[in-house]
Write a protein that holds these residues in place. Structure first.
Motif, mmCIF file in Angstrom:
data_model
loop_
_atom_site.group_PDB
_atom_site.id
_atom_site.type_symbol
_atom_site.label_atom_id
_atom_site.label_comp_id
_atom_site.label_asym_id
_atom_site.label_seq_id
_atom_site.Cartn_x
_atom_site.Cartn_y
_atom_site.Cartn_z
ATOM 1 N N LYS A 77 49.712 45.008 43.221
ATOM 2 C CA LYS A 77 49.652 43.487 43.281
ATOM 3 C C LYS A 77 51.286 43.009 42.955
ATOM 4 O O LYS A 77 51.734 43.562 42.046
ATOM 5 N N ASP A 101 50.631 48.396 37.816
ATOM 6 C CA ASP A 101 50.427 49.256 39.057
ATOM 7 C C ASP A 101 51.377 50.202 39.382
ATOM 8 O O ASP A 101 51.493 51.066 40.188
ATOM 9 N N ALA A 114 42.216 33.304 47.028
ATOM 10 C CA ALA A 114 41.007 33.969 46.695
ATOM 11 C C ALA A 114 40.931 34.135 45.270
ATOM 12 O O ALA A 114 41.813 34.302 44.414
ATOM 13 N N THR A 134 46.205 42.939 35.765
ATOM 14 C CA THR A 134 47.525 42.335 36.170
ATOM 15 C C THR A 134 47.971 41.475 34.967
ATOM 16 O O THR A 134 47.307 40.941 34.272
ATOM 17 N N THR A 176 42.598 39.325 34.989
ATOM 18 C CA THR A 176 40.992 39.491 34.639
ATOM 19 C C THR A 176 40.611 40.928 34.431
ATOM 20 O O THR A 176 39.379 41.157 33.916
HETATM 21 C C1 LIG Z 1 39.053 30.061 41.572
HETATM 22 C C2 LIG Z 1 40.194 30.828 41.862
HETATM 23 C C3 LIG Z 1 41.081 30.584 42.836
HETATM 24 C C4 LIG Z 1 42.167 31.287 42.824
HETATM 25 N N1 LIG Z 1 43.338 31.023 43.606
HETATM 26 C C5 LIG Z 1 44.458 31.606 43.772
HETATM 27 C C6 LIG Z 1 45.546 31.142 44.535
HETATM 28 O O1 LIG Z 1 45.477 30.145 45.220
HETATM 29 N N2 LIG Z 1 46.671 31.841 44.571
HETATM 30 C C7 LIG Z 1 46.827 32.928 44.038
HETATM 31 O O2 LIG Z 1 47.771 33.562 44.191
HETATM 32 N N3 LIG Z 1 45.913 33.486 43.154
HETATM 33 C C8 LIG Z 1 44.897 32.743 43.051
HETATM 34 N N4 LIG Z 1 43.654 33.119 42.187
HETATM 35 C C9 LIG Z 1 43.971 34.354 41.216
HETATM 36 C C10 LIG Z 1 43.463 35.459 41.992
HETATM 37 O O3 LIG Z 1 41.925 35.169 42.169
HETATM 38 C C11 LIG Z 1 43.709 36.644 41.321
HETATM 39 O O4 LIG Z 1 45.355 36.802 41.293
HETATM 40 C C12 LIG Z 1 43.339 37.905 42.158
HETATM 41 O O5 LIG Z 1 41.952 37.885 42.585
HETATM 42 C C13 LIG Z 1 43.904 39.294 41.444
HETATM 43 O O6 LIG Z 1 42.949 39.089 40.066
HETATM 44 P P1 LIG Z 1 43.766 39.668 38.917
HETATM 45 O O7 LIG Z 1 45.032 39.030 38.926
HETATM 46 O O8 LIG Z 1 43.095 39.251 37.567
HETATM 47 O O9 LIG Z 1 43.706 41.161 38.988
HETATM 48 P P2 LIG Z 1 42.917 42.208 37.991
HETATM 49 O O10 LIG Z 1 41.599 42.047 38.404
HETATM 50 O O11 LIG Z 1 43.452 41.892 36.497
HETATM 51 O O12 LIG Z 1 43.764 43.472 38.536
HETATM 52 C C14 LIG Z 1 43.429 45.042 38.445
HETATM 53 C C15 LIG Z 1 44.064 45.765 39.498
HETATM 54 O O13 LIG Z 1 43.490 45.195 40.949
HETATM 55 C C16 LIG Z 1 44.464 45.654 41.894
HETATM 56 N N5 LIG Z 1 44.795 44.251 42.415
HETATM 57 C C17 LIG Z 1 44.585 43.021 41.949
HETATM 58 N N6 LIG Z 1 44.923 42.103 42.844
HETATM 59 C C18 LIG Z 1 45.385 42.668 43.749
HETATM 60 C C19 LIG Z 1 45.808 42.221 45.245
HETATM 61 N N7 LIG Z 1 46.029 40.998 45.589
HETATM 62 N N8 LIG Z 1 46.444 43.351 45.946
HETATM 63 C C20 LIG Z 1 46.382 44.725 45.496
HETATM 64 N N9 LIG Z 1 45.782 45.041 44.505
HETATM 65 C C21 LIG Z 1 45.352 43.891 43.685
HETATM 66 C C22 LIG Z 1 45.813 46.165 40.853
HETATM 67 O O14 LIG Z 1 45.661 47.376 41.173
HETATM 68 C C23 LIG Z 1 45.385 45.433 39.485
HETATM 69 O O15 LIG Z 1 46.161 46.266 38.565
HETATM 70 C C24 LIG Z 1 42.684 32.443 41.918
HETATM 71 C C25 LIG Z 1 41.450 32.753 41.276
HETATM 72 C C26 LIG Z 1 40.358 32.065 40.965
HETATM 73 C C27 LIG Z 1 39.165 32.634 40.173
#
Ligand SMILES: Cc1cc2nc3c(=O)[nH]c(=O)nc-3n(C[C@H](O)[C@H](O)[C@H](O)COP(=O)(O)OP(=O)(O)OC[C@H]3O[C@@H](n4cnc5c(N)ncnc54)[C@H](O)[C@@H]3O)c2cc1C
Length: 265
Positions: free
Chosen positions: A10, A40, A94, A122, A127
């Motif tokens: 990410k 990552d 998402a 991240t 999360t």
């Molecule tokens: C209701 C809601 C709305 C949201 N709206 C937005 C928005 O409009 N724009 C926005 O930028 N974010 C948004 N987010 C945040 C987005 O959901 C998260 O950034 C994304 O789902 C990844 O979650 P995290 O960063 O907690 O990853 P974690 O679960 O902490 O990541 C764990 C691992 O998963 C992998 N990973 C995570 N995300 C990705 C990715 N995108 N690609 C590849 N590998 C990945 C990586 O290896 C990472 O180390 C929103 C979240 C919610 C709950």
């Protein structure tokens, strides 16, 4: 032969500089430079070390905006063989479930894989859910919080996982998803030659229609997300409450009284 290795990457903003848009309840990504999520880098290094030990091919996958191409080029410079960016307006907004669904569809499209590496979390979303959710969506086992890869062969991996102050030595065959902590390795720095090679590398960009045979678009992006941000509150930083004494006994007595009041002396 070798293993088919996938790394989930990410692109995140430099967390020391980024600002938050309280009104929109979102990170203002334009306020800071973007980089690969630090955890990552450990996931990528783990995959590259596995490739160096038993052979294979490392594919980096990221879901993000067009500028995430730079992080994928960085991943190539650091040892990934190929990289895919999942980029489409319909993927935006998402939550973790829709993110993991989209990533798992792309992994299905890649097809054959043995091991998926991701970071434990991240530094922006924080999360720690996406890795486990990807594994669930693909119907494969996962091992979280891996701090050491003890052994790896063509068909098995043995790892140390740290959960709740306990260490578990676990072995699994493939396919498997592994999330790594920062202790698993020290990510290498790319050389100038690696960086120049990566600049010329082609990053595949998959839009929603490229995934049409494996994806249900009702499950992606903002509209496919089961959770919504209701309100974002930034906790106020507590200011230090200083007190100045012009005489030493006054200061000492104040400290003694405060310690006594807290039953510390
Ligand atoms: C209701 C809601 C709305 C949201 N709206 C937005 C928005 O409009 N724009 C926005 O930028 N974010 C948004 N987010 C945040 C987005 O959901 C998260 O950034 C994304 O789902 C990844 O979650 P995290 O960063 O907690 O990853 P974690 O679960 O902490 O990541 C764990 C691992 O998963 C992998 N990973 C995570 N995300 C990705 C990715 N995108 N690609 C590849 N590998 C990945 C990586 O290896 C990472 O180390 C929103 C979240 C919610 C709950």
């Amino acid at each position: 032969m070798g293993l088919k290795l996938i790394v989930l990457i990410k692109q995140v903003p430099d967390i020391a500089k980024v600002r938050f848009d309280v009104e929109k309840g979102r990170i203002d990504r334009s306020s800071a430079e973007a980089e690969i999520n630090p955890f990552d880098l450990n996931a990528l290094e783990a995959a590259v070390q596995v490739k160096e030990k038993v052979g294979g091919i490392v594919t980096a996958i990221s879901m993000g905006p067009p500028q995430a191409v730079t992080s994928l080029k960085d991943a190539i410079a650091r040892g990934a063989d190929e990289a895919i960016l999942l980029e489409d307006k319909v993927f935006a907004g998402a939550d973790t479930w829709a993110t993991s669904y989209t990533l798992s569809c792309a992994i299905r499209k890649v097809g054959d894989f043995d091991l998926i590496f991701c970071g434990e979390k991240t530094v922006d979303g924080d999360t720690g859910q996406v890795g486990a959710e990807v594994a669930e969506q693909l119907g494969i086992p996962h091992i979280y919080y891996v701090s050491k890869i003890n052994d790896i062969s063509q068909d098995k991996i043995k790892v140390m996982s740290e959960v709740d102050e306990s260490s578990y030595l676990l072995e699994s065959d493939f396919p498997l998803l592994v999330s790594v902590t920062k202790d698993v390795n020290k990510p290498r720095l790319p050389t100038l030659r690696d960086k120049l090679k990566a600049m010329k590398a082609e990053i595949k960009v998959w839009h929603a229609n490229d995934l049409s045979d494996v994806i249900n678009l009702a499950n992606v992006g903002y509209f496919g997300s089961p959770t919504t941000v209701h309100k974002v509150v930034i906790p106020k930083e507590k200011e230090r409450q200083g007190k100045t004494f012009k005489d030493v006994p006054g200061g000492v007595n104040f400290v003694l009284d405060a310690l006594e009041a807290k039953k510390l002396i």
